[in-house]
Design a protein around this motif. Structure first.
Motif, PDB file in Angstrom:
ATOM      1  N   GLU A 262       0.833  -1.214   0.000  1.00 52.18           N
ATOM      2  CA  GLU A 262       0.000   0.000   0.000  1.00 52.18           C
ATOM      3  C   GLU A 262       0.861   1.254   0.000  1.00 52.18           C
ATOM      4  OE1 GLU A 262      -2.441  -0.360   3.454  1.00 52.18           O
ATOM      5  OE2 GLU A 262      -3.507  -2.128   2.694  1.00 52.18           O
ATOM      6  N   TRP A 263       1.934   1.197   0.770  1.00 52.76           N
ATOM      7  CA  TRP A 263       2.823   2.357   0.888  1.00 52.76           C
ATOM      8  C   TRP A 263       3.492   2.647  -0.454  1.00 52.76           C
ATOM      9  CZ3 TRP A 263       7.776   2.350   4.407  1.00 52.76           C
ATOM     10  CH2 TRP A 263       8.339   3.627   4.405  1.00 52.76           C
ATOM     11  N   ILE A 266       2.105   5.247  -2.868  1.00 53.45           N
ATOM     12  CA  ILE A 266       2.186   6.702  -2.738  1.00 53.45           C
ATOM     13  C   ILE A 266       3.601   7.228  -2.884  1.00 53.45           C
ATOM     14  CG2 ILE A 266       0.135   6.838  -1.277  1.00 53.45           C
ATOM     15  CD1 ILE A 266       2.019   7.225   1.121  1.00 53.45           C
ATOM     16  N   GLU A 267       4.562   6.330  -3.055  1.00 51.69           N
ATOM     17  CA  GLU A 267       5.937   6.783  -3.185  1.00 51.69           C
ATOM     18  C   GLU A 267       6.406   6.696  -4.627  1.00 51.69           C
ATOM     19  OE1 GLU A 267       7.726   8.104  -0.913  1.00 51.69           O
ATOM     20  OE2 GLU A 267       6.507   7.668   0.862  1.00 51.69           O
ATOM     21  N   GLU A 269      10.184   7.126  -5.826  1.00 52.02           N
ATOM     22  CA  GLU A 269      11.418   6.353  -5.977  1.00 52.02           C
ATOM     23  C   GLU A 269      11.415   5.085  -5.139  1.00 52.02           C
ATOM     24  OE1 GLU A 269      12.996  10.751  -6.201  1.00 52.02           O
ATOM     25  OE2 GLU A 269      11.996   9.625  -4.611  1.00 52.02           O
ATOM     26  N   MET A 270      10.755   5.143  -3.997  1.00 49.93           N
ATOM     27  CA  MET A 270      10.824   3.988  -3.080  1.00 49.93           C
ATOM     28  C   MET A 270       9.888   2.875  -3.505  1.00 49.93           C
ATOM     29  SD  MET A 270      11.332   5.429   0.708  1.00 49.93           S
ATOM     30  CE  MET A 270       9.636   5.594   1.013  1.00 49.93           C
ATOM     31  N   MET A 448      15.409   0.758  -2.531  1.00 54.96           N
ATOM     32  CA  MET A 448      14.411   1.763  -2.148  1.00 54.96           C
ATOM     33  C   MET A 448      14.857   3.173  -2.450  1.00 54.96           C
ATOM     34  SD  MET A 448      12.737   0.596   1.439  1.00 54.96           S
ATOM     35  CE  MET A 448      12.394   2.209   2.094  1.00 54.96           C
TER      36      MET A 448
END
Lengths: 448, 471
Positions: A262-263, A266-267, A269-270, A448
């Motif tokens: 899920e994270w 929204i990122e 490059e990571m 990451m």
């Protein structure tokens, strides 16, 4: 009946299916094989076992059945398919269809009870547990659960193989017909009248309390049996709780997978690194199922010896019983001899009702005394015979039982050592998986 | 009423740019013209008496931001020139209270510091003060969070060893993050925090904006918040959404990790009983005694390793995740403050427009009737009114311009710091996760070695006894 198999026979043996199974057992890697994961003692097989030489035995399948029981109620139960095949047939290259029949657990129990009564000096192999015990949360305690049924199938096969490789038990006719005759077996067993020969629990308990001079070795063995049962129970309990916790640890890591995924949405490059790391966390969480399934087999190996402890104690209790009966007979004889002496010499050395009554009501007539003496003589003669008999029984029992106990000790030492080794191998495998997963995760994190 | 105005000289670059800290305070104080004034101060006491005004430093916010960006890139290439450590907690007992102080040691080559080494003792309150000052001075910059005042869950004694150590580590990180920040590290308050004796610090603390000014700020903030922002630029809305989502995710990770630690601890409790059980068993055995004792030893060793691993999770991963949970809240707060600044600007824009409309509408007759009643000539009244309005409008326009500058400044500062923060976050979390993964690998490797040595011992045994185990 310990003898090493001549080379010729050994060659024959090596080409059987069973030996393939056997070989897998002795290897230190846990390759799953058709049949069971248990290892049969090398020493047992090598020393020559009549039945296993002649036939292969396996419990191939399990099936659910429904039917009416004794009180005419519908019940569901499981039956197991026992397959047998003559050793020679397979070695010739042809693969004949094995003979087979279906048996349910209660029939196995009947067989074992028969063996217990008929061979009281043998440490009779145990059956797999009737009900699931030492369960941890994921395992089901339900007898109908497929995993439980599968493990029971394996346990039953192991039981049959152990009996078939036992020097005394393997040549039993009832055992043979259990394997080969589907119909009428039950009646045959009952016809042996073994149930009548069974010692009552009360009798056995009484003997245990009252026996004065049991063979020291047996007393020690009994004590050992108690200790073994206690410590293995404890180990199984602790292990089950630890397994439960370990399951929790691994499964919670699955949440990492979900959150990382899920994270990563929204990122920028990571994102990729997180996403792929998440997959590895999922894999980690999933890996615990296999790990614990393998550990369950280790637990089953321990359980077998937990139940063996009981069988061991049964032999010791039988010794106490035979010894007690000998002591009773001897005691009876001594007292009769004493009575004779008293009667003959007219002295009353020990208190007896006869003595008291004669004091109170006067001495008996010489004729009465003669009659009594004669009766006593007969009794003493019989008594001496009985003592001789019981003594022989006792000695015979001690001799045979001790042989089997020694055999059992060797088997136990070997099997449990193998079990510990396989446990270590399991742990190593688990560690290797862990290293792999976390190294992979680390690589993903680096991206990451 | 004084604002803390300091000389924020960024040392790493060649040009020295004085970046004003609390601009809003300055605007209120000054009655000079519209251009942003820059005051340079090199003493700890603050007076807005406009001591040294360096004309060459007069720059617009935009160019200052450019300077900032430039400095930032350079800073990455340079080596650190300031090293701060927080250690050596000590407890102090007074009549009224007991508290802990920490030693703060600074080593630096920066020119604005009088010496190259400093050692002071600070308590948690002091750290709180510093954070407050930085936030006041830079409402839209992201200040790294402090450890919490007290632990909510469970009864954790303030003076519990673990708690103090955890707090110390967090305070150390806090100061280092400040030191690494291009703007914060040049803050005068920061310098004082690192160098001043306790008496000096206390008196400096008292110099902050007075109660009334702070009240004024709060009232303004509330008013702005109530007003709400009308035309938030999309990029800030995006940031808001990100902050929300990030907050959720990082909180989840924090919770998951704490759950893992809990489960591991419970697993450890059970595992601790295994070893002794094997040992107990070995006492009843002869042949098996040795392998059983061996297994007992292996299990005990694995227990120790598990304990270490749990400790590592607790001491390293959890604090970092926790910090970023607090960071997420900071992000939201910063965005709120930016919104308030924009709302303030929008409010002032509206007010000016209304006033202008008033002025234009005044040529309409409405109030003339009343005035004629009162006995003034319509022309006179009109003149008076127009004059008054003109004055008001000029004032408002000045205010509006300042608000606009403030807004532009805030937006740019936020955008730049946001990017910076994301980079730092990425670095921090990445290294924390890598660290954890490495630790886990090490844990499994150690356990592997334990069990392999057991296998080895059994093989040697078997060979010794003449049995050959096939493998």
């Amino acid at each position: 009946s310990a003898r090493v198999m001549p080379t010729q026979e050994r060659k024959l043996f090596s080409s059987t299916l069973f030996h393939k199974i056997f070989k897998a057992h002795t290897s230190l890697s846990l390759k799953k094989c058709k049949g069971c994961l248990y290892k049969i003692s090398t020493s047992m097989v090598e020393k020559g076992t009549s039945l296993l030489k002649m036939m292969e035995i396996s419990v191939a399948e399990a099936e659910k059945r429904t039917g009416k029981n004794a009180v005419n109620m519908q019940e569901t139960y499981t039956v197991y398919l026992i397959e047998t095949r003559p050793v020679d047939a397979a070695s010739e290259g042809t693969n004949p269809v094995p003979d087979s029949l279906w048996r349910r657990y209660s029939e196995f129990e009947l067989l074992r009870n028969y063996l217990l009564v008929t061979y009281p000096f043998s440490v009779v192999p145990p059956l797999p547990e009737k009900r699931a015990e030492f369960v941890w949360h994921k395992l089901s305690a339900d007898n109908m659960d497929p995993d439980f049924v599968e493990r029971r199938r394996v346990g039953l096969e192991n039981f049959l193989l152990r009996v078939a490789s036992h020097p005394d038990l393997s040549s039993d006719k009832i055992f043979y017909s259990f394997l080969t005759e589907e119909n009428g077996w039950k009646e045959t067993v009952f016809e042996t009248g073994f149930q009548a020969k069974a010692d009552s629990r009360l009798k056995a308990l009484n003997a245990t309390f009252r026996v004065k001079n049991p063979d020291k070795r047996f007393a020690e063995m009994k004590h050992y049996g108690d200790e073994l049962q206690s410590v293995i129970s404890q180990l199984l309990r602790v292990r089950a709780r630890a397994a439960d916790r370990l399951y929790g640890v691994y499964k919670v890591h699955g949440n990492y997978g979900r959150v990382f995924s899920e994270w990563s949405a929204i990122e920028k490059e990571m994102g990729d690194g997180l996403q792929s790391a998440g997959h590895h966390m999922d894999a980690y969480a999933a890996s615990v199922d296999d790990i614990l399934e393998e550990e369950e087999h280790y637990a089953d190996q321990l359980k077998e010896y937990l139940f063996y402890a009981d069988a061991l104690r049964a032999v010791c209790r039988k010794h106490e019983l035979t010894q007690y009966e000998l002591e009773m007979a001897a005691q009876d004889l001594t007292s009769k001899k004493q009575q004779r002496e008293e009667l003959a010499t007219g002295t009353i050395r020990t208190f007896s009702l006869k003595g008291m009554t004669s004091k109170l009501f006067g001495q008996e007539t010489p004729e009465q005394r003669e009659a009594k003496l004669k009766m006593l003589e007969t009794q003493i003669e019989e008594g001496e015979e009985l003592v001789k008999e019981r003594n022989a029984e006792c000695e015979e029992f001690v001799k045979s039982a001790w042989v089997d106990i020694e055999r059992f000790k060797e088997q136990k030492d070997h099997d449990l050592r193998e079990a510990l080794i396989s446990y270590a191998i399991m742990q190593i495998s688990m560690c290797k998986k862990g290293i792999q997963v976390w190294n992979n995760a680390k690589e993903c994190f680096s991206k990451m | 009423m004084s604002a803390s105005v300091v000389d924020n000289t960024v040392s790493s670059g060649n040009s020295s740019v004085a970046i004003p800290t609390d601009i809003s305070g300055q605007i209120l104080d000054l009655d000079e013209d519209d251009e942003l004034e820059v005051f340079s101060k090199d003493t700890s006491t603050t007076q807005t008496d406009g001591s040294s005004f360096n004309a060459s430093m007069q720059t617009s916010p935009a160019s200052m931001i450019n300077q900032y960006k430039f400095e930032e890139e350079e800073e990455d290439a340079d080596t650190k020139d300031i090293f701060v450590t927080v250690d050596n907690p000590e407890s102090h007992v007074t009549a009224i209270e007991t508290y802990i102080t920490y030693r703060v040691e600074t080593k630096t080559t920066r020119s604005e510091f009088d010496s190259s080494e400093f050692e002071v003792r600070r308590r948690y309150q002091d750290f709180l003060w510093l954070k407050g000052r930085l936030e006041e001075a830079h409402p839209t910059l992201i200040v790294h969070p402090l450890p919490e005042k007290f632990v909510m869950k469970g009864m954790v004694e303030r003076f519990n060893e673990d708690f103090i150590e955890t707090r110390r580590r967090a305070l150390h990180k806090f100061l280092n993050k400040i030191a690494e920040h291009p703007i914060f590290s040049s803050s005068e308050d920061f310098k004082i925090f690192l160098t001043a004796g306790s008496g000096e610090l206390t008196s400096h603390k008292k110099q902050g904006p007075g109660f009334l000014s702070r009240m004024g700020e709060t009232v303004k903030a509330v008013a702005a918040a109530v007003r709400g922002v009308r035309n938030r630029p999309q990029e800030f809305t995006d940031m808001q959404e990100y902050a929300e989502a990030f907050s959720q995710k990082i909180s989840s990770l924090d919770k998951v990790t704490q759950r893992i630690v809990r489960e591991q601890k419970e697993y450890l409790e059970e595992l601790k009983e295994c070893g002794p059980t094997y040992a107990l068993w070995s006492q009843s055995e002869q042949e098996l005694a040795e392998p059983l004792k061996n297994v007992a030893g292996c299990v005990d060793n694995c227990c120790k390793e598990t304990e270490e691993q749990v400790k590592h999770l607790n001491d390293h991963l959890i604090p970092v995740l926790h910090e970023y949970v607090l960071c997420a809240d900071t992000l939201k707060a910063v965005l709120r403050r930016r919104d308030n600044i924009q709302a303030d600007f929008e409010g002032k824009t509206e007010a000016l427009a209304t006033k202008k409309a008033d002025r234009d509408a005044d040529s309409k007759v409405l109030s003339l009737a009343w005035d004629s009643l009162v006995g003034r000539s319509p022309e006179e009244v009109k003149q008076q009114k127009q004059q008054k309005l003109k004055g008001e409008i000029k004032e408002m326009r000045d205010e509006l311009d300042k608000a606009e500058d403030r807004l532009e400044w805030a937006n740019n500062a936020l955008k730049t710091d946001w990017t910076r923060w994301q980079k730092v976050m990425r670095t921090d979390l990445r290294s924390a996760f890598i660290d954890t993964a490495e630790r886990n690998v090490s844990y499994y490797e150690k356990c592997l070695a334990v069990w392999e040595s057991f296998l080895q011992s059994q093989r040697t045994d078997a060979e010794g006894n003449g049995k050959v185990d096939s493998s």
